[in-house]
Write a protein that holds these residues in place. Structure first.
Motif, PDB file in Angstrom:
ATOM      1  N   ALA A 182       0.852  -1.179   0.000  1.00 38.12           N
ATOM      2  CA  ALA A 182       0.000   0.000   0.000  1.00 38.12           C
ATOM      3  C   ALA A 182       0.888   1.229   0.000  1.00 38.12           C
ATOM      4  O   ALA A 182       2.033   1.170   0.456  1.00 38.12           O
ATOM      5  N   ALA A 183       0.370   2.343  -0.520  1.00 34.56           N
ATOM      6  CA  ALA A 183       1.161   3.572  -0.563  1.00 34.56           C
ATOM      7  C   ALA A 183       0.245   4.775  -0.518  1.00 34.56           C
ATOM      8  O   ALA A 183      -0.909   4.727  -0.969  1.00 34.56           O
ATOM      9  N   HIS A 184       0.782   5.882  -0.005  1.00 36.98           N
ATOM     10  CA  HIS A 184       0.049   7.141   0.085  1.00 36.98           C
ATOM     11  C   HIS A 184      -0.298   7.652  -1.309  1.00 36.98           C
ATOM     12  O   HIS A 184       0.492   7.547  -2.255  1.00 36.98           O
ATOM     13  N   ALA A 185      -1.499   8.224  -1.436  1.00 38.07           N
ATOM     14  CA  ALA A 185      -1.949   8.792  -2.701  1.00 38.07           C
ATOM     15  C   ALA A 185      -2.865   9.969  -2.406  1.00 38.07           C
ATOM     16  O   ALA A 185      -3.412  10.086  -1.309  1.00 38.07           O
ATOM     17  N   THR A 186      -3.024  10.858  -3.380  1.00 41.27           N
ATOM     18  CA  THR A 186      -3.940  11.985  -3.240  1.00 41.27           C
ATOM     19  C   THR A 186      -4.856  12.039  -4.444  1.00 41.27           C
ATOM     20  O   THR A 186      -4.570  11.451  -5.490  1.00 41.27           O
ATOM     21  N   ASP A 187      -5.974  12.772  -4.307  1.00 41.52           N
ATOM     22  CA  ASP A 187      -7.008  12.753  -5.348  1.00 41.52           C
ATOM     23  C   ASP A 187      -7.698  14.110  -5.403  1.00 41.52           C
ATOM     24  O   ASP A 187      -8.447  14.473  -4.510  1.00 41.52           O
ATOM     25  N   GLY A 188      -7.412  14.877  -6.484  1.00 43.80           N
ATOM     26  CA  GLY A 188      -8.068  16.159  -6.691  1.00 43.80           C
ATOM     27  C   GLY A 188      -9.018  16.159  -7.872  1.00 43.80           C
ATOM     28  O   GLY A 188      -9.732  17.134  -8.098  1.00 43.80           O
ATOM     29  N   GLY A 189      -9.028  15.055  -8.633  1.00 43.57           N
ATOM     30  CA  GLY A 189      -9.936  14.932  -9.776  1.00 43.57           C
ATOM     31  C   GLY A 189     -10.034  13.500 -10.241  1.00 43.57           C
ATOM     32  O   GLY A 189     -10.528  13.217 -11.330  1.00 43.57           O
ATOM     33  N   GLY A 190      -9.519  12.585  -9.402  1.00 40.33           N
ATOM     34  CA  GLY A 190      -9.496  11.166  -9.738  1.00 40.33           C
ATOM     35  C   GLY A 190      -8.158  10.527  -9.491  1.00 40.33           C
ATOM     36  O   GLY A 190      -7.916   9.380  -9.870  1.00 40.33           O
ATOM     37  N   SER A 191      -7.244  11.238  -8.838  1.00 39.74           N
ATOM     38  CA  SER A 191      -5.844  10.836  -8.795  1.00 39.74           C
ATOM     39  C   SER A 191      -5.517   9.662  -7.889  1.00 39.74           C
ATOM     40  O   SER A 191      -4.394   9.171  -7.911  1.00 39.74           O
ATOM     41  N   ILE A 192      -6.460   9.188  -7.075  1.00 39.97           N
ATOM     42  CA  ILE A 192      -6.344   7.893  -6.426  1.00 39.97           C
ATOM     43  C   ILE A 192      -7.018   6.834  -7.278  1.00 39.97           C
ATOM     44  O   ILE A 192      -6.460   5.761  -7.542  1.00 39.97           O
ATOM     45  N   ARG A 193      -8.219   7.131  -7.734  1.00 38.04           N
ATOM     46  CA  ARG A 193      -9.042   6.129  -8.428  1.00 38.04           C
ATOM     47  C   ARG A 193      -8.528   5.800  -9.825  1.00 38.04           C
ATOM     48  O   ARG A 193      -8.558   4.641 -10.249  1.00 38.04           O
ATOM     49  N   GLN A 441     -17.890  13.615  -1.909  1.00 42.50           N
ATOM     50  CA  GLN A 441     -18.362  12.276  -1.542  1.00 42.50           C
ATOM     51  C   GLN A 441     -17.244  11.239  -1.585  1.00 42.50           C
ATOM     52  O   GLN A 441     -16.326  11.347  -2.398  1.00 42.50           O
ATOM     53  N   PRO A 442     -17.324  10.197  -0.756  1.00 41.29           N
ATOM     54  CA  PRO A 442     -16.352   9.107  -0.849  1.00 41.29           C
ATOM     55  C   PRO A 442     -16.623   8.276  -2.103  1.00 41.29           C
ATOM     56  O   PRO A 442     -17.780   8.024  -2.462  1.00 41.29           O
ATOM     57  N   SER A 443     -15.554   7.860  -2.753  1.00 43.51           N
ATOM     58  CA  SER A 443     -15.677   7.169  -4.035  1.00 43.51           C
ATOM     59  C   SER A 443     -14.507   6.205  -4.166  1.00 43.51           C
ATOM     60  O   SER A 443     -13.381   6.550  -3.806  1.00 43.51           O
ATOM     61  N   MET A 444     -14.771   5.008  -4.679  1.00 43.33           N
ATOM     62  CA  MET A 444     -13.704   4.001  -4.731  1.00 43.33           C
ATOM     63  C   MET A 444     -13.672   3.308  -6.086  1.00 43.33           C
ATOM     64  O   MET A 444     -14.697   3.063  -6.716  1.00 43.33           O
ATOM     65  N   SER A 445     -12.456   2.996  -6.533  1.00 39.15           N
ATOM     66  CA  SER A 445     -12.263   2.154  -7.711  1.00 39.15           C
ATOM     67  C   SER A 445     -11.928   0.752  -7.230  1.00 39.15           C
ATOM     68  O   SER A 445     -11.018   0.555  -6.417  1.00 39.15           O
ATOM     69  N   VAL A 446     -12.672  -0.223  -7.736  1.00 41.26           N
ATOM     70  CA  VAL A 446     -12.525  -1.616  -7.325  1.00 41.26           C
ATOM     71  C   VAL A 446     -12.033  -2.422  -8.524  1.00 41.26           C
ATOM     72  O   VAL A 446     -12.625  -2.351  -9.606  1.00 41.26           O
ATOM     73  N   PRO A 447     -10.948  -3.199  -8.381  1.00 37.27           N
ATOM     74  CA  PRO A 447     -10.324  -3.877  -9.533  1.00 37.27           C
ATOM     75  C   PRO A 447     -11.040  -5.166  -9.913  1.00 37.27           C
ATOM     76  O   PRO A 447     -10.518  -6.267  -9.758  1.00 37.27           O
ATOM     77  N   LEU A 448     -12.226  -5.033 -10.489  1.00 32.97           N
ATOM     78  CA  LEU A 448     -13.050  -6.196 -10.803  1.00 32.97           C
ATOM     79  C   LEU A 448     -12.891  -6.686 -12.241  1.00 32.97           C
ATOM     80  O   LEU A 448     -13.257  -7.818 -12.546  1.00 32.97           O
ATOM     81  N   GLY A 449     -12.361  -5.852 -13.149  1.00 32.23           N
ATOM     82  CA  GLY A 449     -12.331  -6.224 -14.559  1.00 32.23           C
ATOM     83  C   GLY A 449     -10.941  -6.373 -15.133  1.00 32.23           C
ATOM     84  O   GLY A 449      -9.957  -5.860 -14.587  1.00 32.23           O
ATOM     85  N   MET A 450     -10.867  -7.087 -16.235  1.00 31.15           N
ATOM     86  CA  MET A 450      -9.646  -7.205 -17.032  1.00 31.15           C
ATOM     87  C   MET A 450     -10.022  -7.125 -18.497  1.00 31.15           C
ATOM     88  O   MET A 450     -11.039  -7.688 -18.929  1.00 31.15           O
ATOM     89  N   SER A 451      -9.207  -6.441 -19.274  1.00 32.75           N
ATOM     90  CA  SER A 451      -9.471  -6.332 -20.712  1.00 32.75           C
ATOM     91  C   SER A 451      -8.991  -7.583 -21.439  1.00 32.75           C
ATOM     92  O   SER A 451      -8.226  -8.388 -20.895  1.00 32.75           O
ATOM     93  N   ALA A 452      -9.424  -7.723 -22.664  1.00 32.43           N
ATOM     94  CA  ALA A 452      -8.987  -8.854 -23.486  1.00 32.43           C
ATOM     95  C   ALA A 452      -7.481  -8.826 -23.697  1.00 32.43           C
ATOM     96  O   ALA A 452      -6.853  -9.879 -23.885  1.00 32.43           O
ATOM     97  N   SER A 453      -6.879  -7.643 -23.638  1.00 33.71           N
ATOM     98  CA  SER A 453      -5.430  -7.506 -23.839  1.00 33.71           C
ATOM     99  C   SER A 453      -4.642  -7.637 -22.545  1.00 33.71           C
ATOM    100  O   SER A 453      -3.419  -7.478 -22.546  1.00 33.71           O
ATOM    101  N   GLY A 454      -5.339  -7.907 -21.422  1.00 30.65           N
ATOM    102  CA  GLY A 454      -4.642  -8.128 -20.162  1.00 30.65           C
ATOM    103  C   GLY A 454      -4.382  -6.895 -19.336  1.00 30.65           C
ATOM    104  O   GLY A 454      -3.502  -6.901 -18.467  1.00 30.65           O
ATOM    105  N   LEU A 455      -5.147  -5.820 -19.555  1.00 31.74           N
ATOM    106  CA  LEU A 455      -5.011  -4.598 -18.766  1.00 31.74           C
ATOM    107  C   LEU A 455      -6.125  -4.526 -17.724  1.00 31.74           C
ATOM    108  O   LEU A 455      -7.260  -4.893 -18.000  1.00 31.74           O
ATOM    109  N   PRO A 456      -5.817  -4.043 -16.522  1.00 35.33           N
ATOM    110  CA  PRO A 456      -6.842  -3.940 -15.484  1.00 35.33           C
ATOM    111  C   PRO A 456      -7.932  -2.928 -15.853  1.00 35.33           C
ATOM    112  O   PRO A 456      -7.677  -1.934 -16.544  1.00 35.33           O
TER     113      PRO A 456
END
Length: 491
Positions: A182-193, A441-456
Motif C-alpha cells: 500500500a502507498a500514500h496517494a492523493t485525489d483532486g480529480g481522480g488521482s487515487i481512483r 463524496q467518498p468514491s472508490m475504484s474496485v479492480p473487478l475487470g480485465m481487458s482482453a489484452s490483459g489490462l486492469p
C-alpha cells in the motif's frame, strides 16, 4: 533524485524469503508478522529498498529516496501501532517531512526541503509505518498520467508501454510492482481512483475533510483534493484510514467522526443496497466498450449478492462542473507558482514549468475573486443536486475511467500539442471521477475487470458524504465474491 542510496552491510539485499513477504502479505499481514517477531521492521525495510532499487529502473516510480531517514527511524524503534514495521511510500506532492525533499513533480520546486512535517506524516508514523521514499507525480498532480520533465515517465507494471495513471501513478506503480502492499496517494480529480484502475488496485477517495492535509494549508484546490492510499486489499485501506482520519488543528471543516472503526466494517454485511448504474459519461464523451462491460458485470455481481441495481444517471452538468473546477484549480496553481517563483527571484517559463502548467497559470491569472466565488457556488449547487439524487440510492456505480489505460504520451502535453486537443483526450479518459471531488463524496475504484489484452479495468462506486463505512462493507463483500489478490502484474 536520490537523497540517499542503498548501503552495503546493514542495507545489503534482503534474503529472498523476507522479500517474498512483500508479495504474500498485505500491510496488516506484515504488521502481524512484526508483532509476532517473525520478521523485524529493519528486515522489511531492507527488503522494500532492495525491491525498489531492482524495479524502479523499469517502471520509474521513485521520486525521492529517504533511506537513511527510514533506517534511523528503525534504529530509534517504531511505535507499537496497528501497522508497526510496514514500509511506506509518500507521494511527492504537498506532503512533507522536515528537512527532506518534496519537489511536487516540478523543476520549479527542485531541491525544496521541507521546513515542517505534515500532520498526515505524524499520524502515519504513530501507526508504526516506516517512510523510506516518495513516489512520482506529474507536475502539481495536474494530469491523469504520471509523466514529468523532472522525473520522466512512470510506466504501468502490467504493461510498460501504458500509463500507470495519475496523478498518483508512482504510488500505484510501486504497489503493482510489489515494492509495498500500500502507498500514500492523493485525489483532486481522480488521482487515487484513476491509477488504481490502471494498475489493478483498490483505491478509495475519502470524504472531504476526512484525512488531514496541513499544517501549511488544510484544503487543496478549493476543497477538491483529498489524501489517502492505493492498496491491494480492502482491509488495508480501512486500517490506514483508521490510523489517519480526524480533524486537524486549524482545519476549517472535518468529516463527521465514524461511530466505529473503519476496519470493523470489513466483513460486515452491507445490507441490501439500492445502486444506480450509469455507463454514460456525464460529458457525453464515448466510453470504451470493455469499460462498459466491466461495469455491467459488476452490476450483475451486485445483483447476485442481493442488491437492487437500476439504470439511472445522476444529475451532473459536466460542462458547468468542468469550467468551475478549472477556475478553482488554475487559480490555486497560479498562486502557488507565482509565490515560488518570486521567492526564487525567477520568472515563470518553460525552463521551470511544463506547457500544461503554464496554461493553467495563464488562465488562473486571468480569473478574479468573483470568478472564484462563482465557481465555488457552482460546485456547491452540483453537490446539492447530487445529494438529492442519492436520497433514492445508496451507491452510484459507473466505470472509473472512460478508456483502457492509454499508451505513454497519449495525454502528456508537449510544446507542440494543442491544448484543446489535449483537453478532449484527457476529458474522455477521466470522464467519471472529477465531480465527486467537487461534491466531497467518498468514491472508490474496485479492480473487478480485465481487458482482453490483459489490462486492469476498475469500476467505481460512490456513496453519500461521510459514508466510507458503507463503501468498505460493499468493497469487502465484492473482494470475497470476486477475489483479485492473486491477480498480479508479471514483473
Amino acid at each position: 533524485m536520490a537523497d540517499d542510496m542503498p548501503q552495503s552491510g546493514a542495507g545489503a539485499p534482503s534474503p529472498v524469503g523476507i522479500e517474498r513477504l512483500l508479495d504474500e502479505q498485505d500491510a496488516l499481514g506484515l504488521a502481524a508478522l512484526v508483532k509476532a517477531r517473525e520478521v523485524s521492521p529493519a528486515e522489511l525495510l531492507e527488503a522494500a529498498i532492495s525491491r525498489a532499487e531492482a524495479r524502479d529502473p523499469q517502471f520509474n516510480f521513485m521520486a525521492q529516496r529517504h533511506y537513511n531517514y527510514a533506517r534511523a527511524t528503525v534504529v530509534r524503534g517504531v511505535p507499537d501501532g496497528p501497522l508497526a514495521g510496514v514500509p511506506w511510500l509518500l507521494k511527492d506532492l504537498n506532503t512533507y517531512i522536515e528537512g527532506e525533499l518534496t519537489e511536487n513533480g516540478s523543476r520549479l520546486w527542485r531541491g525544496n526541503r521541507a521546513t515542517r512535517t505534515s500532520e498526515l506524516v505524524h499520524r502515519i508514523e504513530r501507526a508504526g509505518m516506516v517512510i523510506f521514499g516518495k513516489t512520482t507525480t506529474p507536475e502539481f498532480g495536474l494530469t491523469g498520467t504520471t509523466e514529468s520533465a523532472l522525473c520522466g515517465v512512470t510506466r504501468n507494471p502490467w504493461s510498460p508501454v501504458h500509463i500507470a495513471g495519475g496523478s498518483s501513478g508512482g504510488a500505484a506503480a510501486a504497489v503493482a510492482a510489489g515494492v509495498v502492499p500500500a502507498a500514500h496517494a492523493t485525489d483532486g480529480g481522480g488521482s487515487i481512483r484513476i491509477p488504481a484502475s490502471c494498475c489493478g488496485l483498490f483505491g478509495l477517495k475519502p470524504s472531504r475533510g476526512r484525512v488531514p492535509m496541513g499544517p501549511a494549508r488544510t484544503e487543496g484546490w478549493g476543497g477538491l483534493s483529498a489524501h489517502h492510499a492505493v492498496t491491494r486489499s480492502v482491509r488495508d485501506s480501512a486500517a490506514i484510514l483508521d490510523a489517519t482520519h480526524g480533524i486537524e488543528p486549524g482545519s476549517r471543516y472535518g468529516a463527521p467522526a465514524p461511530a466505529e472503526t473503519f476496519l470493523s466494517q470489513v466483513g460486515r454485511d452491507p445490507g441490501r443496497l439500492r445502486i444506480a448504474l450509469t455507463t454514460t459519461a456525464p460529458s457525453g464523451t464515448p466510453v470504451d466498450p470493455e469499460c462498459v462491460e466491466a461495469t455491467r458485470a459488476a452490476a450483475r455481481l451486485c445483483e447476485s449478492l442481493g442488491h437492487i441495481v437500476e439504470e439511472a444517471a445522476p444529475p451532473i452538468d459536466a460542462a458547468a462542473y468542468g469550467q468551475a473546477s478549472f477556475v478553482l484549480i488554475a487559480a490555486s496553481v497560479a498562486a502557488d507558482c507565482e509565490q515560488r517563483a518570486a521567492a526564487l527571484g525567477k520568472t515563470l517559463g518553460t525552463d521551470l514549468v511544463e506547457p500544461i502548467t503554464l496554461r493553467f497559470v495563464d488562465y488562473g491569472r486571468s480569473t478574479t475573486g468573483v470568478d472564484f466565488a462563482r465557481a465555488n457556488a457552482t460546485v456547491q449547487e452540483i453537490a446539492v443536486r447530487l445529494a438529492g439524487f442519492m436520497a433514492d440510492y445508496d451507491v452510484i456505480l459507473s466505470p472509473t475511467i472512460g478508456t483502457l489505460p492509454l499508451e505513454i504520451g497519449a495525454i502528456s502535453l508537449t510544446p507542440t500539442t494543442d491544448f484543446e486537443t489535449w483537453g478532449r483526450v484527457a476529458s474522455t479518459f477521466a470522464a467519471f471521477t472529477g465531480v465527486y471531488n467537487g461534491t466531497g463524496q467518498p468514491s472508490m475504484s474496485v479492480p473487478l475487470g480485465m481487458s482482453a489484452s490483459g489490462l486492469p479495468i476498475g469500476v467505481m462506486f460512490t456513496a453519500r458524504y461521510a459514508e466510507e463505512a458503507l463503501l468498505l462493507r460493499l468493497a469487502a463483500q465484492l473482494e470475497l465474491a470476486a477475489p483479485w489478490a492473486a491477480r498480479r502484474a508479471t514483473v
